[in-house]
Design a protein around this motif. Sequence first.
Motif, short mmCIF file in Angstrom:
data_model
loop_
_atom_site.label_atom_id
_atom_site.label_comp_id
_atom_site.label_asym_id
_atom_site.label_seq_id
_atom_site.Cartn_x
_atom_site.Cartn_y
_atom_site.Cartn_z
N VAL A 1 0.84 -1.08 -0.06
CA VAL A 1 0.11 -0.15 -0.06
C VAL A 1 0.99 1.01 0.09
O VAL A 1 0.82 2.14 -0.71
N VAL A 2 2.03 1.33 0.94
CA VAL A 2 2.67 2.46 0.93
C VAL A 2 3.43 2.70 -0.29
O VAL A 2 3.52 3.91 -0.72
N ALA A 3 4.00 1.75 -0.89
CA ALA A 3 5.03 1.63 -1.98
C ALA A 3 3.95 2.32 -3.32
O ALA A 3 4.30 3.35 -4.00
N ASP A 4 2.64 1.88 -3.39
CA ASP A 4 1.66 2.23 -4.40
C ASP A 4 1.54 3.86 -4.07
O ASP A 4 1.46 4.81 -5.11
N LEU A 5 1.15 4.17 -2.72
CA LEU A 5 0.78 5.38 -2.50
C LEU A 5 2.02 6.44 -3.00
O LEU A 5 1.99 7.69 -3.09
N ALA A 6 3.20 5.82 -2.69
CA ALA A 6 4.36 6.73 -3.10
C ALA A 6 4.74 6.70 -4.56
O ALA A 6 5.71 7.19 -4.74
N GLY A 7 4.16 6.23 -5.22
CA GLY A 7 4.19 6.25 -6.79
C GLY A 7 5.11 5.17 -7.26
O GLY A 7 5.78 5.28 -8.37
N LEU A 8 5.47 4.04 -6.43
CA LEU A 8 6.43 3.09 -6.77
C LEU A 8 5.82 1.79 -7.60
O LEU A 8 5.02 1.10 -6.53
N MET B 1 -4.30 -2.79 -4.84
CA MET B 1 -5.52 -2.09 -4.74
C MET B 1 -5.17 -0.70 -3.83
O MET B 1 -4.76 -0.83 -2.75
N ARG B 2 -5.33 0.26 -4.49
CA ARG B 2 -4.96 1.49 -4.08
C ARG B 2 -5.60 1.85 -2.42
O ARG B 2 -6.55 1.82 -2.49
N GLY B 3 -4.57 2.08 -1.76
CA GLY B 3 -5.21 2.62 -0.29
C GLY B 3 -5.69 1.30 0.35
O GLY B 3 -6.76 1.58 1.38
N HIS B 4 -5.73 0.07 0.01
CA HIS B 4 -6.38 -1.04 0.36
C HIS B 4 -5.64 -2.04 0.73
O HIS B 4 -5.41 -2.53 1.57
N ALA C 1 7.96 -4.79 -3.16
CA ALA C 1 7.58 -3.50 -2.51
C ALA C 1 8.39 -3.22 -1.41
O ALA C 1 8.73 -1.83 -1.38
N SER C 2 8.76 -3.88 -0.27
CA SER C 2 9.66 -3.43 0.64
C SER C 2 11.09 -3.14 -0.07
O SER C 2 11.47 -2.16 0.41
N ILE C 3 11.64 -3.91 -0.99
CA ILE C 3 12.86 -3.47 -1.42
C ILE C 3 12.80 -2.17 -2.20
O ILE C 3 13.76 -1.37 -2.07
N SER C 4 11.82 -1.72 -3.07
CA SER C 4 11.47 -0.51 -3.54
C SER C 4 11.56 0.57 -2.78
O SER C 4 12.25 1.56 -2.89
N LEU C 5 10.77 0.21 -1.45
CA LEU C 5 10.86 1.36 -0.51
C LEU C 5 12.02 1.58 0.11
O LEU C 5 12.48 2.80 0.11
#
Length: 239
Positions: A105-112, A163-166, A189-193
């Motif tokens: 969720v965080v990665a998507d909200l950050a645009g990753l 699913m954005r924000g979900h 996602a964790s690696i990207s962050l």
Amino acid sequence: MLELGPPRREIAEGCRVLAARRLAPGILGHISVRADASRLLIRCRGPKERGLAYTTDEDVRLVGPDGGGSGDGYTPPFELPLHTRILERRPDVMCVVHAHPRDVVVADLAGLPILPVVGAYDIPGAALAADGVPVYPRAALIHTPGLADEVADALGAHHAVVMRGHGLTTVGASVAEAVLRAISVQSIASISLSVAAAGGTPRPIPDEDLAELPNLGSGLNLGAAWRHELARLHEGGLP
């Protein structure tokens, strides 16, 4: 008609793995398996519910597309349509996993986006990301067939949809495959962050490196990997 005992156990184990991997903390998240042409087995809410980490076979119930049939005070999740519509539209899918992994969720909200940023580190994950992980852009609870169709449209022929924000929904031919795909998406996602936090920009590995990643076979990618996840449950003292 699918024999119900083994898949009920597999769904319960899959839920506990999601919790152990912190993809579905607390009581939110569910796994379903196609039972026959019109019914599915799914983790339901019930009077003895203690969260995904403590899911038992008893929490997994056979329900129809309208949610009927669970019995004994158990009710299907509000997002049952998410499962029924994907299973109806994807005959190749036997299992649907819905989880709430925070890093996804965080990665998507950050645009990753979920990109094949790793190679031999996670070969199935690299293949999954290279195939594409689309994003469903609404943060709504998927409690109607119309919303579920929107998610199914976003998923398309892919194996995962953010699913954005979900959260995240993954699919597979088995519980093991769908859950392991969710773990791979969470890992990427964790690696990207972490890359972004270090000041870098997550970039996909070159196509020629992707081409050098062999499919090591289901014996390793599914069999050994899933036995490892189940062993982690028992080592950690989880049920």
